[in-house]
Design an enzyme around this catalytic site. Structure first.
Site, mmCIF file in Angstrom:
data_model
loop_
_atom_site.group_PDB
_atom_site.id
_atom_site.type_symbol
_atom_site.label_atom_id
_atom_site.label_comp_id
_atom_site.label_asym_id
_atom_site.label_seq_id
_atom_site.Cartn_x
_atom_site.Cartn_y
_atom_site.Cartn_z
ATOM 1 N N LYS A 150 44.396 52.339 30.307
ATOM 2 C CA LYS A 150 43.963 51.151 31.052
ATOM 3 C C LYS A 150 42.583 51.378 31.670
ATOM 4 O O LYS A 150 41.688 50.540 31.542
ATOM 5 C CB LYS A 150 44.968 50.801 32.150
ATOM 6 C CG LYS A 150 44.641 49.488 32.867
ATOM 7 C CD LYS A 150 45.407 49.337 34.159
ATOM 8 C CE LYS A 150 44.779 50.107 35.286
ATOM 9 N NZ LYS A 150 45.347 49.824 36.622
ATOM 10 N N ASP A 168 46.897 45.543 33.197
ATOM 11 C CA ASP A 168 47.342 45.926 34.533
ATOM 12 C C ASP A 168 48.601 45.132 34.865
ATOM 13 O O ASP A 168 49.172 44.449 34.007
ATOM 14 C CB ASP A 168 46.236 45.692 35.563
ATOM 15 C CG ASP A 168 45.974 44.219 35.831
ATOM 16 O OD1 ASP A 168 46.452 43.361 35.053
ATOM 17 O OD2 ASP A 168 45.306 43.906 36.827
#
Length: 258
Positions: A150, A168
């Site tokens: 991420k 997220d």
């Protein structure tokens, strides 16, 4: 005896290649191409130039900010890093600052002790392995301590302009809630989003979805009456079918001291 339904399902999800081997065919989105195009067109009208809300001054401070943001709010990270980045905006300056002094700057952030260790370690690795420069590839970025897929995707997009989707909590929730790209893991959701988002909207899609999840399609109760895609949305939680007026929102204000 073979169940006809099972056989039919298998036939639709697999095809033979020229060598006779089976390959899986990705399931189609429940949204049509026209609906997907319209969904992201509206996001583009609402926020023509969306921005991430983590304050940073260069690629290195972006890596640090994103790493610090795990299980923390952007606002909380920004409050801690405003002073930090004034004294340590390069890997060498961060090493010179040292772990103890770094902890003093970020002690208001959750898990700050472990994060301080990672920031010092990633700073050292950047100097030793990358000449003090933040690498541009995901494969290299994830070798940095405290940097996962991420974080790497955020850095690739925001620092280097490479279209990626960083999944997220907001994007994971929305992708599943509105059935845009349902998946059990962030990686599964990312793979599906990369496939269904129209290519011309991919670069900003990450921020559009995050901001939509943060300010409209909220975790506790989605504010469907404020949603510009309410008529397109296929969420079973939807409480309104009438889209909010499609107008450009005021420019984001980022980096203003509290």
């Amino acid at each position: 005896m073979t169940n006809p339904k099972t056989k039919s399902s298998t036939q639709t999800s697999q095809k033979s290649n020229r060598n006779g081997a089976r390959r899986r065919v990705a399931p189609r989105s429940i949204y049509t191409k026209t609906e997907l195009q319209e969904m992201f067109r509206r996001f583009s009208v609402q926020r023509p130039e969306p921005k991430g809300e983590l304050e940073h001054v260069n690629a290195f401070t972006l890596v640090v900010a994103v790493a610090l943001s795990a299980q923390a709010t952007d606002a909380g990270v920004n409050k801690a890093t405003r002073s930090l980045f004034k004294v340590a905006d390069t890997p060498q300056k961060m090493l010179d600052l040292g772990e103890d002094r770094l902890r003093d700057y970020i002690k208001t952030i959750g898990l700050y002790r472990n994060k301080a260790k990672n920031v010092i370690a990633l700073s050292r690795k950047l100097i030793e392995d990358f000449g003090g420069e933040v690498p541009r590839t995901r494969e290299e970025l994830v070798t940095l301590p405290g940097v996962g897929r991420k974080t790497a995707n955020v850095v690739m997009s925001m620092a280097f302009g490479i279209p990626t989707i960083a999944v997220d909590t907001h994007i994971f929730r929305i992708a599943n809630r509105i059935r845009l790209a349902p998946g059990k893991t962030p990686d599964e959701v990312e793979e599906k989003l990369m496939r269904v988002i129209p290519p011309e909207y991919l670069f900003h899609a990450h921020h559009w979805l995050i901001l939509h999840g943060r300010y409209v399609c909220k975790a506790r109760r989605p504010e469907c009456e404020r949603c510009v895609i309410a008529d397109l949305c296929k969420s079973p939680e939807k409480s309104c079918d009438v889209p909010a007026p499609l107008v450009e929102l005021p420019p984001q204000v980022i980096g203003v001291a509290e």
